[in-house]
Enzyme design. Structure first.
Site, mmCIF file in Angstrom:
data_model
loop_
_atom_site.group_PDB
_atom_site.id
_atom_site.type_symbol
_atom_site.label_atom_id
_atom_site.label_comp_id
_atom_site.label_asym_id
_atom_site.label_seq_id
_atom_site.Cartn_x
_atom_site.Cartn_y
_atom_site.Cartn_z
ATOM 1 N N GLU A 11 0.715 -1.132 0.028
ATOM 2 C CA GLU A 11 0.036 -0.165 -0.052
ATOM 3 C C GLU A 11 0.924 1.227 0.004
ATOM 4 O OE1 GLU A 11 -3.091 0.039 -0.253
ATOM 5 O OE2 GLU A 11 -3.610 -2.159 0.353
ATOM 6 N N CYS A 40 -2.195 8.932 2.937
ATOM 7 C CA CYS A 40 -1.822 8.486 1.641
ATOM 8 C C CYS A 40 -3.023 8.807 0.533
ATOM 9 C CB CYS A 40 -1.678 6.962 1.514
ATOM 10 S SG CYS A 40 -3.142 5.893 2.525
ATOM 11 N N GLU A 71 4.421 13.497 -4.228
ATOM 12 C CA GLU A 71 3.615 13.418 -2.884
ATOM 13 C C GLU A 71 4.109 14.256 -1.675
ATOM 14 O OE1 GLU A 71 3.693 9.684 -0.801
ATOM 15 O OE2 GLU A 71 1.409 9.716 -0.550
HETATM 16 P P1 NAP Z 1 8.203 4.889 4.562
HETATM 17 O O1 NAP Z 1 9.565 5.832 4.653
HETATM 18 O O2 NAP Z 1 8.291 3.973 3.176
HETATM 19 O O3 NAP Z 1 8.421 3.924 5.920
HETATM 20 C C1 NAP Z 1 7.371 2.896 5.997
HETATM 21 C C2 NAP Z 1 7.868 1.705 6.800
HETATM 22 O O4 NAP Z 1 9.033 1.117 6.168
HETATM 23 C C3 NAP Z 1 8.609 2.431 8.092
HETATM 24 O O5 NAP Z 1 7.938 1.545 9.248
HETATM 25 C C4 NAP Z 1 10.060 2.329 7.996
HETATM 26 O O6 NAP Z 1 10.815 2.259 9.091
HETATM 27 C C5 NAP Z 1 10.196 1.248 7.051
HETATM 28 N N1 NAP Z 1 11.232 0.981 6.162
HETATM 29 C C6 NAP Z 1 12.296 1.896 5.624
HETATM 30 N N2 NAP Z 1 13.117 1.530 4.887
HETATM 31 C C7 NAP Z 1 12.747 0.182 4.848
HETATM 32 C C8 NAP Z 1 13.263 -0.822 3.921
HETATM 33 N N3 NAP Z 1 14.428 -0.632 3.400
HETATM 34 N N4 NAP Z 1 12.826 -2.160 4.079
HETATM 35 C C9 NAP Z 1 11.712 -2.383 4.918
HETATM 36 N N5 NAP Z 1 11.270 -1.327 5.702
HETATM 37 C C10 NAP Z 1 11.752 -0.057 5.562
HETATM 38 O O7 NAP Z 1 7.061 5.739 4.837
HETATM 39 P P2 NAP Z 1 6.530 6.891 5.841
HETATM 40 O O8 NAP Z 1 7.316 7.961 5.585
HETATM 41 O O9 NAP Z 1 6.698 6.017 7.126
HETATM 42 O O10 NAP Z 1 5.165 6.913 5.431
HETATM 43 C C11 NAP Z 1 4.893 7.869 4.390
HETATM 44 C C12 NAP Z 1 4.235 7.006 3.240
HETATM 45 O O11 NAP Z 1 3.426 6.015 3.468
HETATM 46 C C13 NAP Z 1 3.824 8.009 2.307
HETATM 47 O O12 NAP Z 1 4.426 7.778 0.806
HETATM 48 C C14 NAP Z 1 2.181 7.638 2.188
HETATM 49 O O13 NAP Z 1 1.470 7.648 0.942
HETATM 50 C C15 NAP Z 1 2.407 6.220 2.289
HETATM 51 N N6 NAP Z 1 1.161 5.475 2.990
HETATM 52 C C16 NAP Z 1 0.409 4.755 2.253
HETATM 53 C C17 NAP Z 1 -0.761 4.190 2.645
HETATM 54 C C18 NAP Z 1 -1.654 3.354 1.931
HETATM 55 O O14 NAP Z 1 -2.694 2.502 2.652
HETATM 56 N N7 NAP Z 1 -1.557 3.114 0.548
HETATM 57 C C19 NAP Z 1 -1.138 4.436 3.981
HETATM 58 C C20 NAP Z 1 -0.481 5.448 4.726
HETATM 59 C C21 NAP Z 1 0.743 5.885 4.231
HETATM 60 P P3 NAP Z 1 11.329 3.491 9.767
HETATM 61 O O15 NAP Z 1 10.392 4.748 9.588
HETATM 62 O O16 NAP Z 1 11.307 3.323 11.262
HETATM 63 O O17 NAP Z 1 12.615 3.746 9.173
#
Ligand code: NAP
Ligand code: MG
Length: 494
Positions: A253, A287, A386
């Site tokens: 997602e 998101c 975004e």
């Molecule tokens: P993110 O930076 O992609 O991080 C998401 C999760 O992945 C965090 O727990 C992060 O850990 C972890 N992570 C980071 N690098 C990783 C790797 N190489 N391998 C595995 N896991 C890893 O996203 P965010 O900044 O937290 O959230 C914002 C994003 O989420 C936006 O792009 C938003 O659109 C998206 N989002 C999508 C939905 C949906 O349902 N489509 C819902 C909510 C949010 P750490 O943060 O602890 O480093």
């Protein structure tokens, strides 16, 4: 906002709080005040390994995977009851860790999460295969749990994202290792305690806190059968690459840049309020944010004026107050990112119609004014990338054909909305938009019964609804020969 000394949080593995083998911690910050509220265990590869083994043992033992579904259902309902009983403290902790208004934690995030547990508590009892009509045979399918699921979630809706993943996975009989975001790890650890209290057997739910490296270790671990990831498109791509090594099942997602389209024949007062909620809910850190607002020529100027008039009345500030409507961004990093896009918008030649300032000097936390850019071209970066913050880009269109072309000119395809009183136009829009969700005359309403997920680079797989159970089950086909002589018995004639 109260000052308290930071608490220590451990990992939650095999039904217990355990210190990390890494012996490292990281700070969790209240972004509305800048104060450190917790020191949280930083799980490393060994910690992930320990959690995966606990989940594997629990799974193989059958203590959850083979538990009668009636009992599994009672436990998931008990979890919902416990969340309801603890709603005020869970909501307060969520607001403290994330910076979102307490009204949203209390009246949206928690109730929707509780509802998801209730829904999947019932769904657990309805998972079934089908009889497949094959002459001369009894053929049927079984839906079996996949095994150990690694679940990685973002910081924007910590409890809700955890729930949307945990509830269907557990309903289907899986064991789980959850990795919350480093910015907001606290409520996931609290949920783990409640799971234990609800009667979920040890090892079935494990929570390993840490950063991206912790997530990566989970994705690469050979003992994990499935990865469910919610987060950015960029990290999602990396997850897919890393999961390929062991061919894990993957569901993603990801991000969005969603179109919210207002035709001149819309109910304008409703559409203005809808446009506000679409982009400013959760400080735009969602998101599904309706961050590209397309408004038809004839009403464009009046619509922007109405929006600006309303924006001036929104109450930004201390998220612990019931009266606050816009809270703090989640972190310094997110604050910098949003401010840089506000700068970019101005450099690209869009008109800053309202906001644009941060409130770091007046308020201690990472507050940014809700911001509107008008005269935005669909090709500008503020219309294509975004931002994940309270920044709206308003784009003008002439007619249906132009709207149809512009809305799909984007690599994302998560959600969309159209505002019109013309039923034919509304349904035509719904059929031509490349997005996993279409709202007609509303926005951001996500009933647990209906599937949610993206087209294009917004990911794949669908959460919520009965369909989410497909992401957490394997389909096994069983073929029972009913003929005395099976078609294969004489094949070799020997
Ligand atoms: P993110 O930076 O992609 O991080 C998401 C999760 O992945 C965090 O727990 C992060 O850990 C972890 N992570 C980071 N690098 C990783 C790797 N190489 N391998 C595995 N896991 C890893 O996203 P965010 O900044 O937290 O959230 C914002 C994003 O989420 C936006 O792009 C938003 O659109 C998206 N989002 C999508 C939905 C949906 O349902 N489509 C819902 C909510 C949010 P750490 O943060 O602890 O480093
Ligand atoms: Mg925090």
């Amino acid at each position: 906002m109260t000052q308290a000394s930071p608490q220590q949080y451990h990992l939650f593995i095999n039904g217990e709080e355990v210190a990390p083998q890494s012996e490292q911690t990281f700070e969790s910050i209240n972004p509305a005040t800048g104060e450190v509220i917790a020191h949280v265990a930083h799980g490393n590869e060994q910690d992930v390994d320990r959690a995966v083994k606990a989940a594997r043992n629990a799974h193989e033992s059958g203590v959850w995977s083979k538990m009668p579904t009636a009992q599994r259902s009672i436990i998931l309902n008990r979890m919902a009851d416990l969340m309801q009983e603890n709603l005020p403290s869970l909501a307060a902790l969520e607001t403290q860790d994330n910076g979102k208004p307490i009204n949203e934690s209390s009246f949206i995030d928690l109730p929707m999460s509780i509802d998801a547990f209730r829904y999947y508590a019932s769904a657990a009892r309805m998972i079934g295969g089908q009889a497949v009509p094959v002459p001369g045979a009894l053929t049927y399918t079984l839906k079996e749990p996949i095994g150990v699921c690694g679940q990685i979630i973002p910081w924007n809706f910590p409890i809700m994202m955890a729930t949307w993943k945990l509830a269907p996975a557990l309903a289907a009989g899986n064991s789980v290792v959850l990795k919350p975001a480093e910015q907001t790890p606290l409520t996931a650890l609290r949920l783990a305690e409640l799971f234990k209290q609800a009667g979920v057997p040890d090892g079935v739910v494990n929570v390993v806190t840490g950063d991206g490296r912790t997530g990566e270790a989970l994705v690469k671990h050979p003992g994990v059968d499935k990865i469910a990831f919610t987060g950015s498109t960029e990290v999602g791509r990396q997850v897919m690459i890393n999961a390929a090594g062991t061919l894990k099942r993957v569901s993603l997602e990801l991000g969005g840049k969603s179109p919210n389209v207002v035709f001149a024949d819309a109910n304008l007062d409703q559409a203005v309020n809808g446009a506000l909620f679409a982009i400013y809910f959760n400080q735009g850190q969602i998101c599904t944010a309706g961050s590209r607002l397309f408004v038809q020529d004839a009403i464009y100027d009046a619509f922007v004026e109405k929006l600006v008039g309303k924006l001036a009345q929104l109450r930004v500030g201390d998220p612990t107050l019931n009266t606050t409507q816009i809270g703090s961004l989640v972190s310094a990093e997110q604050f910098d990112k949003v401010n840089s896009y506000i700068q970019i918008g101005q450099e690209e030649g869009a008109t800053l119609a309202f906001g644009g300032k941060h409130l770091r000097d007046e308020l201690k936390g990472y507050f940014v004014q809700p911001t509107i850019f008008s005269d935005v071209k669909n090709s500008m970066r503020i219309a294509q990338e975004e931002i994940f913050g309270p920044v709206l880009s308003v784009i003008r269109f002439k007619d249906d054909a132009e709207a149809a072309r512009l809305v799909n000119e984007i690599p994302y395809g998560l959600v969309s909305a159209v505002w019109t009183e013309n039923v034919r136009r509304a349904h035509n829009f719904a059929s031509m938009i490349q997005a996993g969700y279409v709202w007609i005359n509303t926005y951001n309403i996500l009933p647990v019964e209906a599937p949610f997920g993206g087209y294009k680079q917004s990911g794949f797989g669908r959460e919520l609804g009965m369909g989410a159970l497909d992401m957490y089950t394997e389909t096994k086909n069983v073929y029972v020969e009913l003929n005395e002589a099976s078609p294969i018995t004489g094949w070799y004639g020997v």
